[in-house]
Design an enzyme around this catalytic site. Structure first.
Site, short mmCIF file in Angstrom:
data_model
loop_
_atom_site.label_atom_id
_atom_site.label_comp_id
_atom_site.label_asym_id
_atom_site.label_seq_id
_atom_site.Cartn_x
_atom_site.Cartn_y
_atom_site.Cartn_z
CB ALA A 127 -10.83 9.49 2.00
CE LYS A 128 -10.66 2.76 -2.72
NZ LYS A 128 -11.54 1.84 -1.97
N GLY A 129 -7.32 6.64 -1.96
CA GLY A 129 -6.01 7.08 -2.42
C GLY A 129 -5.33 5.99 -3.21
#
Lengths: 409, 176
Positions: free
Chosen positions: A101-103
């Site tokens: 994931a990444k944000g």
């Protein structure tokens, strides 16, 4: 080329070698969920600023999703998606039980006061707390965020869900953080550089090293490489570069950087431009700043024999091809900088066990995991006669693929 | 065709199987003979007549109109075949049209006459009902098989193929 195009290009190269059908490529590439939220903030002077926050959850076949939270003015949908995808392959390459994931939030943190940064962080958690959590998606520090930001995330998350420090990693050591987390990415870069030299039957002692970027990753990589006997002869940050053929005194430079917040004008070296670092006369080049710095324009001028990708996506595909033609060996990002997420995993394990590990244990477990990942990537590269990057992608995609077929749709 | 000849033809009909001559005769008394020229529409899709037709001589086709497309020929019916059975019990519009392919001679049993048959000769009515159930259940079973083939053919067969191929690739050669 955008980060997403770069990431896709490397994915396709590996998928070609693996002979994957186009439907399977689509299945593996498509993110599971993309969240885009409004982050409204009252600034200290009273005006209202409306920011955009992102969280892309790419794949959960191998476990809860894991990835950094980036506060940077250039954060956008494409970049976050590319980096989320990279995290899925990275966690698989080092075989820790996570997806990717990444944000991030599109914001320049240098223009925010500490109070504004805290309010932005808490507001973002208000918007995404339902989709993150210790068994769902665990954020971590990235560009523009640090242990303090992670502490705010934990505190805000716990207001909704109760005590649960494993909901985020990279926390301060005083607040359920892990010893060795801060140094982990840089230390991993150094350990893998040494492992690569051993594999190449070369001596790291005396090897000349250039590191672009002297933030968390670059400075710790420099520190550990010096301890291993290498010489950091060139380094830089956003404000400028330094060169000293005799080797820069890294301990002194770290103290200087702590005080001045830059390496510029450090008295123990000559000043050069930031981009000159990339073509310095060295054995090893370590890009440890932003993506896309090695491209078709400068790849032919790189003089290092080894490129260790401490940053994510620092090499564009054209440059990668040029390096391959020139026999410059590239240790790819999804292996080279995996030390950070690996120690994040140790932090999460400690939080869930309510048991603190000593620093020695963190370091030895990290070394063991990185060595296993390196050996597997090298074996695939030799068997398939492909670059280390394609081999690492094959390993990452292969492990995610196996988990996907075993679980079923 | 003579009365005797018609009764002999009716005896071949799937609808009137297992009947003795008295029962056949009772049915025959209640049916009406209807003849159609080649090309004539006997039964129109969308309309509802509660009758059974038995083809005594000639051939017919069952046609279903497509959604604005060319009509679809579902079946060709020969002597001894029955049509109209779906609307016979349930008063609903016919699901398809029936058209004479040649000159056709039929015997028609209306729903009202069938009710008379139930009073006069319950055994014959019972056999007709049982035979109709057989016809409909055979058709339903065939529909189920088609549906399965259609579903498998469109997704799971292809998907399983790709899935198996993906699995095979991941488990051959390389150690992950």
């Amino acid at each position: 080329m955008s980060s997403l195009e770069t990431a896709n290009s490397y994915f396709e190269q590996a998928a070609d070698v693996m002979g994957l059908s186009s439907n399977m490529r689509t299945l593996l590439k498509t993110p599971l969920r993309e969240v885009k939220v409004q982050v409204a903030l009252e600034m200290d002077d009273g005006h209202i600023s409306t920011l955009i926050g992102y969280r892309v959850q790419h794949d959960k076949a191998r476990g809860p999703m894991k990835g950094g939270l980036r506060f940077h003015p250039e954060v956008d949908d494409d970049e976050v998606q590319a980096l989320a995808t990279l995290m899925s392959w990275k966690t698989a390459v080092v075989n820790i039980p996570y997806g990717g994931a990444k944000g991030g939030i599109t914001v320049d943190t240098h223009k925010l006061s500490a109070g504004e940064l805290e309010r932005v962080t808490r507001k973002f958690v208000d918007e995404i707390h339902d989709v993150i959590g210790p068994d769902k998606d665990i954020p971590a520090p990235d560009m523009g965020t640090n242990a303090q930001v992670m502490a705010w995330i934990m505190n805000q998350y716990e207001k909704f869900h109760g005590f649960n420090p494993a909901c985020v990693t990279g926390k301060p050591v005083e607040l359920h953080g892990a010893d060795g987390r801060e140094e982990a990415t840089g230390r991993g870069v150094a350990v893998l550089t040494r492992t690569l030299f051993e594999h190449q039957k070369r001596d790291l002692a005396g090897a000349r090293i250039a590191i672009q970027g002297f933030g968390n990753v670059g400075s710790f990589a420099a520190k550990f490489l010096c301890e291993m006997g290498a010489k950091v002869t060139a380094t830089s940050d956003a404000h400028g570069g330094l060169v000293n053929e005799e080797g820069i005194d890294i301990a002194e430079l770290i103290r200087y950087h702590d005080e001045h917040k830059t390496v510029k004008d450090f008295p123990g070296a000559d000043a050069v431009s930031n981009t000159e670092i990339l073509t310095a006369d060295v054995d090893v080049l370590i890009p440890a700043a932003i993506g896309g710095v090695l491209n078709a324009e400068n790849a032919r001028d790189v003089r290092a024999q080894y490129v260790i990708e401490a940053a994510n996506n620092p090499t564009e595909p054209e440059a990668d091809e040029i390096f391959e033609q020139r026999n410059i060996l590239v240790l790819p990002d999804i292996l080279a900088n995996a030390g950070g997420v690996t120690v994040s995993y140790f932090e999460w394990v400690q939080n869930r066990q309510h048991f603190r590990w000593e620093l020695d244990r963190v370091r030895s477990e990290l070394d063991r995991i990185l060595a296993a990942g390196f050996n597997r990537v090298v074996t695939i590269a030799e068997e398939k006669k492909v670059s280390l990057r394609v081999a690492a992608y094959i390993l990452g995609i292969g492990r995610v693929g196996r988990a996907t077929v075993l679980a079923g749709l | 065709m003579s009365e005797h000849g018609t009764i002999l033809q009716l005896k071949k009909c799937v609808l009137l199987q297992d009947m003795n001559s008295d029962e056949l005769d009772a049915v025959f008394r209640l049916t009406e003979s209807e003849d159609f020229a080649a090309g004539e529409e006997i039964l129109t899709e969308g309309l509802a007549y509660q009758s059974l037709w038995i083809i005594v001589t000639g051939r017919c086709e069952v046609v279903k109109s497509g959604n604005g497309l060319e009509p679809n020929r579902l079946a060709e019916l020969e002597e001894g075949a029955v049509f109209g059975e779906m609307s016979f019990f349930e008063k609903a519009p016919h699901s398809a049209s029936v058209r004479a392919l040649s000159d056709v001679s039929t015997m028609r049993l209306t729903r009202r006459r069938f009710e008379d048959l139930r009073k006069n000769c319950p055994a014959a009515a019972d056999k007709i009902a049982c035979n109709l159930v057989n016809i409909l259940s055979t058709r339903l079973r065939r529909m189920d098989e088609w549906t399965c083939q259609l579903v498998e053919g469109n997704c799971s067969e292809r998907q399983q193929g790709e899935w198996q191929e993906f699995r095979a690739k991941l488990y051959s050669g390389l150690q992950f």
